[in-house]
Design an enzyme around this catalytic site. Structure first.
Site, PDB file in Angstrom:
ATOM      1  N   CYS A 103      -2.309 -20.267  27.490  1.00 46.06           N
ATOM      2  CA  CYS A 103      -3.570 -19.610  27.824  1.00 46.06           C
ATOM      3  C   CYS A 103      -3.810 -18.382  26.938  1.00 46.06           C
ATOM      4  O   CYS A 103      -4.105 -18.553  25.761  1.00 46.06           O
ATOM      5  CB  CYS A 103      -3.595 -19.313  29.320  1.00 46.06           C
ATOM      6  SG  CYS A 103      -5.266 -19.231  29.950  1.00 46.06           S
TER       7      CYS A 103
ATOM      8  N   HIS B 147      -1.565 -23.635  32.507  1.00 45.70           N
ATOM      9  CA  HIS B 147      -0.374 -22.873  32.907  1.00 45.70           C
ATOM     10  C   HIS B 147       0.721 -23.805  33.442  1.00 45.70           C
ATOM     11  O   HIS B 147       0.837 -23.971  34.660  1.00 45.70           O
ATOM     12  CB  HIS B 147      -0.738 -21.869  34.016  1.00 45.70           C
ATOM     13  CG  HIS B 147      -1.494 -20.698  33.530  1.00 45.70           C
ATOM     14  ND1 HIS B 147      -0.902 -19.474  33.282  1.00 45.70           N
ATOM     15  CD2 HIS B 147      -2.802 -20.552  33.229  1.00 45.70           C
ATOM     16  CE1 HIS B 147      -1.808 -18.623  32.852  1.00 45.70           C
ATOM     17  NE2 HIS B 147      -2.975 -19.251  32.811  1.00 45.70           N
TER      18      HIS B 147
ATOM     19  N   GLU C 222       3.760 -23.312  33.814  1.00 43.53           N
ATOM     20  CA  GLU C 222       4.759 -22.580  34.625  1.00 43.53           C
ATOM     21  C   GLU C 222       4.341 -22.505  36.092  1.00 43.53           C
ATOM     22  O   GLU C 222       5.159 -22.161  36.945  1.00 43.53           O
ATOM     23  CB  GLU C 222       4.998 -21.172  34.040  1.00 43.53           C
ATOM     24  CG  GLU C 222       3.944 -20.123  34.340  1.00 43.53           C
ATOM     25  CD  GLU C 222       2.650 -20.259  33.543  1.00 43.53           C
ATOM     26  OE1 GLU C 222       2.466 -21.248  32.809  1.00 43.53           O
ATOM     27  OE2 GLU C 222       1.792 -19.345  33.678  1.00 43.53           O
TER      28      GLU C 222
END
Ligand code: GLN
Length: 197
Positions: free
Chosen positions: A82, A173, A175
């Site tokens: 991002c 994202h 994660e």
């Protein structure tokens, strides 16, 4: 080849660094939270997390950090997510801003809606193992890719996960999802690069 754990830095100036750190640890990496340019020395790879790219730039413009990071990402495996993708891009629009210009991609910032319009999609990718969950938070859109960039996932015809040699970038994202495949891919890139040195 060295059998020691890969040493992966996570740029921890602001933004979503802790979730990256715990994912990387769970996949067997030694994680260093990087807050100063000196901490780049000796890393096998680096993650530049999401957050606000303009705020990253403000922090980086102190103490020679920007120049040290630019040199680092030219040579060492780096994964941007991002805002990290915005920093790695060669071209940045909406509005234009300075970047590390390491990856041959052009991005349009905040292309997928406002903070409260963050959303989750499941998309096919070139990674084995079926569709991948992708969390988008005020994400950039990759509008152009150079000839050396390969696209591993797309959304409505725009790349969302791209690789150029030792560099990996996602507009979402990974994660924040339970699926470890994108971080695993990055660690595989780091291990392959370590075998060459
Ligand atoms: N909108 C942010 C930027 O332009 C990126 C958002 C994110 O990293 N989740 O820097």
């Amino acid at each position: 080849m060295s059998k020691s754990k890969p040493r992966i830095g996570v740029l921890a100036l602001q933004g979503a660094f802790e979730a990256h750190a715990s994912r990387l640890r769970s996949l067997g990496a030694d994680v260093i939270l990087v807050r100063k340019p000196e901490q780049l020395a000796g890393l096998d790879g680096l993650v530049i997390p999401g957050g606000e790219s303009t705020t990253f730039l403000k922090h980086l413009e102190r103490g020679g950090f920007f120049d040290a990071l630019q040199q680092f990402v030219r040579e060492t495996p780096t994964f941007g997510t991002c805002a990290g993708t915005i920093l790695l891009a060669t071209g940045v629009h909406n509005p234009a801003q300075r970047s590390l210009a390491a990856m041959d991609i052009t991005v349009e910032r905040n292309a997928y809606g406002r903070q409260n319009e963050s959303h989750i999609l499941e998309t096919e990718t070139t990674l084995p193992g079926g569709p991948l969950e992708m969390v988008y938070i005020r994400a950039p859109r990759i509008t152009e890719t150079g000839p050396e960039v390969s696209t591993l996932a797309e959304r409505n015809g725009s790349p969302t996960l791209v690789r150029q040699g030792h560099l990996l970038a996602a507009t979402f994202h990974p994660e924040l999802s339970d699926d470890p495949r994108v971080h695993q891919l990055f660690l595989d890139m780091v291990r392959a690069a370590r075998q060459l040195t």
